[in-house]
Structure formats: structure tokens, C-alpha cells
Design a protein around this motif. Structure first.
Motif, PDB file in Angstrom:
ATOM      1  N   UNK A   5       0.810  -1.211   0.000  1.00 33.92           N
ATOM      2  CA  UNK A   5       0.000   0.000   0.000  1.00 33.92           C
ATOM      3  C   UNK A   5       0.841   1.257   0.000  1.00 33.92           C
ATOM      4  N   UNK A   6       0.175   2.384   0.290  1.00 35.38           N
ATOM      5  CA  UNK A   6       0.869   3.668   0.292  1.00 35.38           C
ATOM      6  C   UNK A   6       0.515   4.455   1.546  1.00 35.38           C
ATOM      7  N   UNK A   7       1.402   5.343   1.917  1.00 30.67           N
ATOM      8  CA  UNK A   7       1.210   6.196   3.081  1.00 30.67           C
ATOM      9  C   UNK A   7       1.151   7.631   2.606  1.00 30.67           C
ATOM     10  N   UNK A   8       0.153   8.360   3.047  1.00 30.72           N
ATOM     11  CA  UNK A   8       0.003   9.759   2.682  1.00 30.72           C
ATOM     12  C   UNK A   8       0.205  10.613   3.931  1.00 30.72           C
ATOM     13  N   UNK A   9       1.109  11.593   3.844  1.00 24.31           N
ATOM     14  CA  UNK A   9       1.398  12.466   4.984  1.00 24.31           C
ATOM     15  C   UNK A   9       1.047  13.895   4.591  1.00 24.31           C
ATOM     16  N   UNK A  10       0.102  14.495   5.301  1.00 23.49           N
ATOM     17  CA  UNK A  10      -0.348  15.855   5.009  1.00 23.49           C
ATOM     18  C   UNK A  10       0.711  16.868   5.432  1.00 23.49           C
ATOM     19  N   UNK A  11       0.749  17.998   4.737  1.00 22.04           N
ATOM     20  CA  UNK A  11       1.680  19.072   5.065  1.00 22.04           C
ATOM     21  C   UNK A  11       1.522  19.523   6.511  1.00 22.04           C
ATOM     22  N   UNK A  12       0.276  19.593   6.982  1.00 20.58           N
ATOM     23  CA  UNK A  12       0.005  20.038   8.344  1.00 20.58           C
ATOM     24  C   UNK A  12       0.612  19.128   9.396  1.00 20.58           C
ATOM     25  N   UNK A  13       0.724  17.856   9.095  1.00 19.45           N
ATOM     26  CA  UNK A  13       1.329  16.905  10.030  1.00 19.45           C
ATOM     27  C   UNK A  13       2.808  17.225  10.187  1.00 19.45           C
ATOM     28  N   UNK A  14       3.488  17.444   9.072  1.00 16.65           N
ATOM     29  CA  UNK A  14       4.915  17.778   9.112  1.00 16.65           C
ATOM     30  C   UNK A  14       5.116  19.119   9.812  1.00 16.65           C
ATOM     31  N   UNK A  15       4.225  20.076   9.565  1.00 14.22           N
ATOM     32  CA  UNK A  15       4.327  21.391  10.210  1.00 14.22           C
ATOM     33  C   UNK A  15       4.192  21.266  11.728  1.00 14.22           C
ATOM     34  N   UNK A  16       3.262  20.450  12.204  1.00 10.91           N
ATOM     35  CA  UNK A  16       3.098  20.272  13.648  1.00 10.91           C
ATOM     36  C   UNK A  16       4.311  19.597  14.276  1.00 10.91           C
ATOM     37  N   UNK A  17       4.844  18.596  13.602  1.00  9.43           N
ATOM     38  CA  UNK A  17       6.025  17.910  14.117  1.00  9.43           C
ATOM     39  C   UNK A  17       7.194  18.895  14.204  1.00  9.43           C
ATOM     40  N   UNK A  18       7.404  19.678  13.149  1.00 12.56           N
ATOM     41  CA  UNK A  18       8.499  20.649  13.133  1.00 12.56           C
ATOM     42  C   UNK A  18       8.310  21.710  14.215  1.00 12.56           C
ATOM     43  N   UNK A  19       7.076  22.159  14.399  1.00 13.22           N
ATOM     44  CA  UNK A  19       6.785  23.173  15.410  1.00 13.22           C
ATOM     45  C   UNK A  19       7.093  22.660  16.811  1.00 13.22           C
ATOM     46  N   UNK A  20       6.616  21.472  17.128  1.00 12.54           N
ATOM     47  CA  UNK A  20       6.848  20.916  18.459  1.00 12.54           C
ATOM     48  C   UNK A  20       8.333  20.671  18.698  1.00 12.54           C
ATOM     49  N   UNK A  21       9.045  20.188  17.689  1.00  9.61           N
ATOM     50  CA  UNK A  21      10.478  19.935  17.833  1.00  9.61           C
ATOM     51  C   UNK A  21      11.241  21.243  18.053  1.00  9.61           C
ATOM     52  N   UNK A  22      10.878  22.294  17.330  1.00  9.63           N
ATOM     53  CA  UNK A  22      11.559  23.585  17.476  1.00  9.63           C
ATOM     54  C   UNK A  22      11.317  24.170  18.863  1.00  9.63           C
ATOM     55  N   UNK A  23      10.101  24.037  19.380  1.00  9.26           N
ATOM     56  CA  UNK A  23       9.763  24.589  20.704  1.00  9.26           C
ATOM     57  C   UNK A  23      10.523  23.893  21.839  1.00  9.26           C
TER      58      UNK A  23
END
Length: 160
Positions: free
Chosen positions: A35-53
Motif C-alpha cells: 500500500x501507500x502512506x500519505x502524509x499531510x503538510x500540516x502533520x509535518x508542520x506540527x512535528x516541526x513546530x513541536x520539535x523547534x519549541x
């Protein structure tokens, strides 16, 4: 929204008596290739935001204007959260991602060291959680937070 596609395997298997459908999805095919995995832009943005904080020396994300409008929006009932990814823009491709961050740093910290820590932490978190390769993390330092500075609420006036 972007897709991270994992190939559907099974081609070239010499198993006799196995139909094409069973060969592609059967028990012999590794689970990670089905199968395939779809990752939304918003998911990556939240991960990056939490990591930066999480990096010491980061006061907040987002420029002054974005933070002020975000604070007002959060006070309005039904105004929408959206605050977690404020100050973060991402571009997500099939296998790669690029991240742009607007940050406010604490006074007295080395901006170069904080930026390096943010890059390392964001790249590690996004790659670990999504499997995407992070090709760049651009950081714009929009402000320095002074210790005696308190953010005034946007709706505070001179008269109460």
C-alpha cells in the motif's frame, strides 16, 4: 496534501500456482510494501513546530504580527486553534520535505547555536516520525524576547 508512496512489491517472484493478486498482497510480501502512506503538510508542520519549541533558547514561533493575530484568534470562540504550527511553513514532496520557521529567541542566547539546535532537532523529529528526508530547514529570527517584556494582550486598552 502530499503522498509518500511505498511500492507495492511481489514482482518477479518465482512462486508457481500463486495468482498475481495473492503474490502482491499475500503473506509472503513484507507488510511495509503493501500500500501507500500519505502524509499531510500540516502533520509535518506540527512535528516541526513541536520539535523547534523543545530547543532551549526558543521563546516562541511566529513573527510579532502573526503572534498577535493568533492570540486574538484563540480568544474568539470557534476561532480555530491552528496555533501549534504558527510560524511554520512546509513543502512536502513524495520523499522529501523542506521547512521554514519564524522564531523568537530569548535574550542572551547565541542565535547561531540555537538555530543549529533547532535544525538538528527538527530534522531528527521529522525524519524519524515520517520517513521523509528533510532537505533544508530555513530559520528566520524575527525578534528577541527580553526578560522584562510581557506580551500585552491585544485587547488591553488604557481604560478598564
Amino acid at each position: 496534501m502530499t503522498e509518500n508512496i511505498t511500492s507495492v512489491g511481489g514482482g518477479g517472484r518465482p512462486d508457481a500456482g500463486v495468482s498475481a493478486l495473492e503474490g502482491r498482497t499475500g503473506a509472503g510480501t513484507p507488510p511495509e510494501t503493501r500500500g501507500k502512506t500519505t502524509i499531510a503538510d500540516g502533520v509535518v508542520a506540527k512535528i516541526a513546530s513541536m520539535a523547534a519549541r523543545e530547543v532551549p533558547g526558543i521563546y516562541s514561533l511566529g513573527g510579532g504580527v502573526a503572534r498577535a493575530f493568533g492570540a486574538m484568534r484563540e480568544r474568539v470562540p470557534g476561532g480555530g486553534g491552528g496555533g501549534v504550527a504558527r510560524g511554520v511553513k512546509v513543502e512536502v514532496g513524495e520523499r522529501q520535505a523542506a521547512v521554514d520557521l519564524d522564531v523568537v529567541v530569548e535574550y542572551g542566547v547565541s542565535i547561531v547555536d540555537v538555530a543549529g539546535g533547532v535544525r538538528t532537532h527538527v530534522i531528527s523529529a521529522v525524519e524519524r516520525m515520517t520517513g521523509l528526508e528533510v532537505v533544508e530547514v530555513n530559520i528566520a529570527v524575527d525578534d528577541v524576547h527580553l526578560p522584562d517584556e510581557e506580551e500585552a494582550a491585544p485587547d488591553e486598552g488604557r481604560v478598564r
